[in-house]
Scaffold this active site. Structure first.
Site, PDB file in Angstrom:
ATOM      1  N   HIS A  79       0.855  -0.950   0.099  1.00 19.16           N
ATOM      2  CA  HIS A  79       0.019  -0.085   0.026  1.00 19.16           C
ATOM      3  C   HIS A  79       0.922   1.466   0.071  1.00 19.16           C
ATOM      4  O   HIS A  79       2.084   1.075   0.019  1.00 19.16           O
ATOM      5  CB  HIS A  79      -1.083   0.174   1.292  1.00 19.16           C
ATOM      6  N   HIS A  81       1.455   3.796   2.240  1.00 19.24           N
ATOM      7  CA  HIS A  81       1.940   4.420   3.109  1.00 19.24           C
ATOM      8  C   HIS A  81       3.602   4.594   3.159  1.00 19.24           C
ATOM      9  O   HIS A  81       4.108   3.557   2.745  1.00 19.24           O
ATOM     10  CB  HIS A  81       1.517   3.817   4.522  1.00 19.24           C
ATOM     11  N   HIS A  84       5.806   1.976   3.945  1.00 20.80           N
ATOM     12  CA  HIS A  84       5.797   0.646   3.257  1.00 20.80           C
ATOM     13  C   HIS A  84       6.275   0.925   1.684  1.00 20.80           C
ATOM     14  O   HIS A  84       6.432  -0.201   1.167  1.00 20.80           O
ATOM     15  CB  HIS A  84       4.548  -0.099   3.138  1.00 20.80           C
ATOM     16  N   ASP A 187      -0.163  -4.377   6.061  1.00 18.50           N
ATOM     17  CA  ASP A 187      -0.854  -3.662   7.033  1.00 18.50           C
ATOM     18  C   ASP A 187      -2.452  -4.208   6.570  1.00 18.50           C
ATOM     19  O   ASP A 187      -2.903  -3.905   5.299  1.00 18.50           O
ATOM     20  CB  ASP A 187      -1.217  -2.287   7.014  1.00 18.50           C
ATOM     21  N   HIS A 395      -5.544  -1.114  11.468  1.00 19.79           N
ATOM     22  CA  HIS A 395      -4.794  -2.435  11.845  1.00 19.79           C
ATOM     23  C   HIS A 395      -5.700  -3.508  12.624  1.00 19.79           C
ATOM     24  O   HIS A 395      -6.771  -3.026  13.227  1.00 19.79           O
ATOM     25  CB  HIS A 395      -3.629  -2.118  12.678  1.00 19.79           C
TER      26      HIS A 395
END
Length: 694
Positions: A79, A81, A84, A187, A395
């Site tokens: 993803h 973020h 990451h 996540d 999460h």
């Protein structure tokens, strides 16, 4: 089994290696700089390429120096973020990485803006800048966008993406290499929120599950309760004349919160005069992406989207900068650090932390409710505003995570993306659950490699014409074994092109050599080596012989011999032996005796006859002969054949070698014995094959 050493330095490239190797280059016993390496059967997959939010410059990167990134075949980004995905431009432009990159369409669209913003912020201190805007563009050009549930194959690696919840476009990846399946969650969230569907459980159980452990064994409030508590706290701050600050550190949380507040304001007319601001050009740009991809969200959003796009907000405004902000009364704001310093001394104001806070950040520090805070200029201010924490970080908590883990029934569970103590508590809880089972729980640190052994059977699938054949007991199937990466198939030759695009080819090898001796002499030497020889063309001057049903020898003229065979490993070996015999036949001692010496056989002594027998054996077996008191020992590849020359008995444990010695001995006797049979030392003795030479 875990071991510490430099990743990528093993012989993992060996296709016969049954060990899968897993290494954290980041997010091992920490939250941040997510990056993981899987190696198996010569294939390498890299999962995520993030940075650490609490560190700057090179220190924020995963441990890329500990691995040769040129080995990576495939990089999957879960993803958008930053923890990451933010080091993707560094990997593509600053290392020897040459693999392919995949992510979902929304991830690629939003990552473009996030990375551009990351470069802009990094430019404050050029020493910490990891890459440029040009590097961002170049790296995203390399990235390939995929849809959920699409199965892609790259260099023998198959992977399928599934919705992970968490944020728009977040994906879990089910990866298969040589039959071993690995599920990487990234996540993920198993709770549907205002706009995202919950993470899906793949229909196939993996052998290995790599899962986040962010909240460890903590159990979070149900989402409806968190929304009620959030709106109640905000409403109470506004009633007391205060201002509410909601620092939001990650995209996704922004979109979720504005949907909650927009709906709450709509249902409470008394709040219509109180403004709500989100002050981020980045968030504004990403709102357009969210508005575009509502088809990848949950049923609630898709249904509402038929009437009005839910991200066309009614009560939430974008604030371009603080210069445009009239700080005159109650409001709800997303500008964090600057407004924190302005509002922290007023007891009426409130701060609500709504996301996960990483160790080492200002947000983590302020949750301790310190008596004072230090401003960016170094000034210390008393902290009088209230502080609350309501986590909207998407999460899984312990209940959701454990249920997901149990449902997947993996034999190996690898915990990543969690602070040490949270991960340790989760590992302990899982071990208690699996105490009577063979499931193994791993929590490797950064650069600590674990090796997992997988021994699988090789299975070939019968396809095409052969698949229609129903063999009976005792039947066997002939076909072509086709292997592509780790998939094996058995096909009839006529089906090869249809199923593989390949064609069968037969190569006929042909060699013509000079041969000045007679066909009879050639046949004699061939039979000495190969036994019975077929005569295809029975022409006395120009015959054609067939050796072992694969090598043809034809006299094309009086002194020219053509040797022909279908090229393959076995035939080539036999052809080499035939050529050696042809090239040596004219000059061999046996040929000289048979063709050039005067006939004196009736007058030779027994000693001379034995000497000539030895000569035949030496011509056939060379230096492998040793003479004894009563006979000859012939040694070939550690196997010994013993010949008793007084009885002509052959003793040997190897059937093929014994047959070869008997055949050579028979030819020698047939050549010599008829001329002086009355005086031979073996006169009247029965030979091993039953023949009598008398």
């Amino acid at each position: 089994m875990a071991t510490k050493r430099k990743a990528g330095s093993s012989s993992i490239g060996d296709l016969n290696n049954d060990f899968l190797e897993f290494t954290n280059l980041g997010a091992g016993n920490e939250v941040g700089r997510s990056c993981h390496i899987i190696q198996y059967k010569g294939k390498t997959v890299m999962l995520d390429a993030g940075v650490h939010p609490a560190l700057n410059g090179m220190a924020a990167l995963p441990f890329y120096d500990e691995f040769d990134l040129s080995e990576v075949d495939l990089l999957l980004i879960s993803h958008f973020h930053l923890d990451h995905a933010a080091s993707l431009p560094y990997v593509v432009q600053k290392t020897n990485f040459r693999g392919r990159i995949f992510m979902t369409h929304p991830t690629k669209a939003i990552l473009k803006w996030l990375l551009a913003d990351y470069v802009r912020v990094s430019n404050v201190d050029t020493e910490d800048q990891l890459f440029s805007e040009k590097d961002v563009s170049a790296s995203l050009e390399r990235a390939e966008a995929i849809d959920y549930h699409a199965t892609i194959e790259v260099e023998g690696i198959k992977f399928t993406s599934y919705p992970a919840g968490h944020v728009l476009g977040a994906a879990m990846f089910l990866i298969e290499i040589a039959g071993v399946k690995t599920l990487f969650t990234g996540d993920y969230s198993r709770e549907e929120n205002r706009h995202l569907m919950a993470a899906q459980i793949p229909p196939v159980n993996p052998d290995i599950l790599i899962t986040e452990s962010t909240f460890g064994t903590a159990t979070l409030q149900p989402r409806p309760e968190k929304e009620t508590r959030l709106t109640s706290l905000i409403h109470s701050i506004i009633r007391r004349g205060g201002r509410c600050l909601l620092p939001v550190f990650a995209l996704g949380e922004v979109q979720e919160l504005v949907l909650v507040l927009d709906e709450y304001w709509h249902n409470h007319p008394e709040l219509h005069g109180v403004p709500i601001y989100y002050a981020s050009n980045l968030a504004k740009k990403c709102m357009a992406v969210y508005s575009t991809y509502i088809n990848m969200m949950n049923d609630n959003i898709r249904k509402r989207g038929t009437e009005r796009n839910p991200f066309e907000l009614r009560y939430v405004e974008n604030l371009r900068s603080l210069d445009k902000f009239a700080d005159l009364g109650p409001c709800v704001n997303g500008i964090s650090r600057h407004l924190l310093e302005k509002w922290v001394t007023d007891v009426r104001n409130g701060l609500i932390i709504v996301g996960y806070c990483v160790e080492g950040t200002m947000a983590k520090h302020i949750l301790t409710e310190p008596a004072e805070i230090q401003t960016m200029s170094g000034q210390k201010l008393p902290r009088r505003m209230t502080i609350e924490e309501i986590s909207f970080a998407a999460h899984v908590d312990y209940t959701q995570n454990s249920e997901f883990i149990y449902a997947n029934e993996a034999t190996h569970i690898i915990l990543v993306h969690g602070e040490f103590h949270n991960m340790l508590r989760l590992k302990s809880a899982l071990k208690s659950h699996y105490k009577n089972e063979k499931t193994e729980i791993h929590s490797p640190r950064n650069c600590e490699m674990i090796r997992l052994e997988f021994k699988g059977e090789k299975v070939a699938k019968v396809m095409g014409t052969l698949a229609k054949y129903k063999p009976q007991e005792g039947d066997h199937i002939d076909g072509i074994l086709l292997q592509k990466d780790f998939q094996m198939s058995i096909l009839a030759p006529e089906d090869l092109e249809e199923f593989s695009g390949l064609n069968t080819t037969v190569i006929v090898e042909r060699q013509t050599v000079a041969f000045h001796s007679s066909p009879a002499l050639l046949r004699y030497h061939l039979e000495s080596m190969f036994g019975a020889i077929d005569t295809v063309v029975a022409d006395e001057k120009r015959p054609t012989f067939r050796v072992m049903d694969c090598i043809s020898l034809a006299f094309v003229s009086e002194y020219r011999l053509r040797i022909e065979w279908i090229g393959n490993l076995m035939n080539d070996t036999i052809a080499d032996a035939v050529l050696a015999i042809v090239m040596s036949a004219e000059s061999s001692p046996a040929s000289v005796i048979l063709t050039s010496q005067p006939c004196r056989h009736a007058h030779i002594t027994p000693t001379e006859r034995l000497e000539r027998i030895r000569m035949f054996l030496e011509a056939q077996f060379g230096e492998e002969i040793e003479y004894t008191d009563i006979g000859v020992d012939i040694k070939v590849d550690e196997t010994i054949a013993k010949i008793d020359l007084t009885t002509l008995q052959v003793d040997c444990l190897s059937g093929p070698l014994k047959d070869r010695v008997v055949h050579t001995l028979t030819r020698a006797i047939e050549t010599i014995s008829p001329f002086a049979e009355a005086s031979l030392p073996w006169n009247g003795v029965e030979y091993t094959n039953g023949d009598k030479f008398c």
